[in-house]
Write a protein that holds these residues in place. Structure first.
Motif, PDB file in Angstrom:
ATOM      1  N   ALA A 142       0.804  -1.221   0.000  1.00 26.02           N
ATOM      2  CA  ALA A 142       0.000   0.000   0.000  1.00 26.02           C
ATOM      3  C   ALA A 142       0.841   1.277   0.000  1.00 26.02           C
ATOM      4  O   ALA A 142       0.379   2.322  -0.474  1.00 26.02           O
ATOM      5  CB  ALA A 142      -0.930   0.004   1.214  1.00 26.02           C
ATOM      6  N   ARG A 143       2.062   1.210   0.506  1.00 24.00           N
ATOM      7  CA  ARG A 143       2.876   2.418   0.671  1.00 24.00           C
ATOM      8  C   ARG A 143       3.044   3.237  -0.612  1.00 24.00           C
ATOM      9  O   ARG A 143       2.774   4.439  -0.612  1.00 24.00           O
ATOM     10  CB  ARG A 143       4.229   2.059   1.281  1.00 24.00           C
ATOM     11  N   PRO A 144       3.473   2.635  -1.732  1.00 23.91           N
ATOM     12  CA  PRO A 144       3.636   3.469  -2.929  1.00 23.91           C
ATOM     13  C   PRO A 144       2.320   4.055  -3.443  1.00 23.91           C
ATOM     14  O   PRO A 144       2.295   5.178  -3.945  1.00 23.91           O
ATOM     15  CB  PRO A 144       4.261   2.524  -3.958  1.00 23.91           C
ATOM     16  N   TYR A 145       1.230   3.315  -3.301  1.00 23.01           N
ATOM     17  CA  TYR A 145      -0.077   3.828  -3.712  1.00 23.01           C
ATOM     18  C   TYR A 145      -0.472   5.024  -2.849  1.00 23.01           C
ATOM     19  O   TYR A 145      -0.946   6.045  -3.352  1.00 23.01           O
ATOM     20  CB  TYR A 145      -1.149   2.740  -3.618  1.00 23.01           C
ATOM     21  N   ASN A 204     -10.372  11.772  -9.959  1.00 27.46           N
ATOM     22  CA  ASN A 204      -9.065  11.223  -9.610  1.00 27.46           C
ATOM     23  C   ASN A 204      -9.197  10.023  -8.668  1.00 27.46           C
ATOM     24  O   ASN A 204      -8.484   9.034  -8.821  1.00 27.46           O
ATOM     25  CB  ASN A 204      -8.174  12.293  -8.977  1.00 27.46           C
ATOM     26  N   LEU A 205     -10.097  10.111  -7.695  1.00 24.71           N
ATOM     27  CA  LEU A 205     -10.313   8.985  -6.790  1.00 24.71           C
ATOM     28  C   LEU A 205     -10.947   7.809  -7.530  1.00 24.71           C
ATOM     29  O   LEU A 205     -10.625   6.649  -7.268  1.00 24.71           O
ATOM     30  CB  LEU A 205     -11.183   9.394  -5.595  1.00 24.71           C
ATOM     31  N   LYS A 206     -11.860   8.111  -8.453  1.00 31.27           N
ATOM     32  CA  LYS A 206     -12.458   7.040  -9.261  1.00 31.27           C
ATOM     33  C   LYS A 206     -11.373   6.328 -10.062  1.00 31.27           C
ATOM     34  O   LYS A 206     -11.352   5.090 -10.134  1.00 31.27           O
ATOM     35  CB  LYS A 206     -13.510   7.609 -10.211  1.00 31.27           C
ATOM     36  N   ASN A 207     -10.468   7.098 -10.653  1.00 33.46           N
ATOM     37  CA  ASN A 207      -9.373   6.508 -11.416  1.00 33.46           C
ATOM     38  C   ASN A 207      -8.469   5.670 -10.512  1.00 33.46           C
ATOM     39  O   ASN A 207      -7.990   4.613 -10.922  1.00 33.46           O
ATOM     40  CB  ASN A 207      -8.550   7.593 -12.112  1.00 33.46           C
ATOM     41  N   PHE A 208      -8.254   6.153  -9.294  1.00 34.11           N
ATOM     42  CA  PHE A 208      -7.422   5.422  -8.343  1.00 34.11           C
ATOM     43  C   PHE A 208      -8.047   4.064  -8.030  1.00 34.11           C
ATOM     44  O   PHE A 208      -7.359   3.041  -8.015  1.00 34.11           O
ATOM     45  CB  PHE A 208      -7.236   6.252  -7.064  1.00 34.11           C
TER      46      PHE A 208
END
Length: 177
Positions: free
Chosen positions: A8-11, A72-76
């Motif tokens: 999870a860190r890089p995300y 942006n959150l949807k894309n994430f």
């Protein structure tokens, strides 16, 4: 969980950097909190694990449940779904929250006590801990009757065990060695 933290860190860092750039840290923190909560529900977790469902289906379902308006959150969420990483959303949220606190020069402290602390006790303990650790603290309390008495504090990877159970364990160890 350590594996989830590593994955999870890089995300979390990438999303946090984008949130800073877009000046959306607080709103994205709320969206991530909702996503993390939804992903931890048993039925949703089972749906995410189904191999016959494709990534876009899983992402659309999550976005629909949380009602994300930010593209942006949807894309994430779509990226996580494509990478088969939706189950790490709670850890991404936790690390995003830590990055937000670090930006404000604050750390999160979890205070475990044998009994519920009243506001005066909590404020006094928080002030002492802030002096001791030299940083602002955001505190969360949890009752743990196994402690018998006293408190145990976790700040990041540091643990301060001032509980009666901790002292008894230390005494036992000293007597048996």
């Amino acid at each position: 969980m350590a594996e989830f933290a590593t994955i999870a860190r890089p995300y979390a860092k990438a999303l946090f950097g984008l949130a800073q750039e877009k000046n959306q840290i607080e709103s994205w923190l709320g969206g991530l909190e909702q996503l993390a909560s939804v992903v931890q529900q048993e039925k949703i977790a089972a749906f995410i694990e189904q191999p016959e469902k494709d990534a876009s289906e899983k992402a659309d379902m999550l976005v629909g449940l949380v009602d994300l308006s930010d593209s942006n959150l949807k894309n994430f969420v779509s990226v996580l779904a494509e990478q088969k990483r939706l189950q790490i959303l709670p850890e991404v949220y936790a690390q995003f929250q830590d990055l937000t606190l670090a930006l404000n020069h604050t750390k999160r402290a979890v205070i475990y006590s044998a009994y519920a602390l009243n506001d005066e006790q909590l404020n006094e303990l928080t002030a002492e801990l802030q002096k001791r650790f030299g940083t602002n603290l955001e505190t969360v309390t949890e009752v743990d009757p196994d402690l018998i008495g006293g408190v145990k504090v976790e700040i990041g990877d540091q643990v301060l065990d001032l509980s009666l159970q901790g002292k008894l364990n230390a005494l036992f160890t000293a007597m048996t060695n």
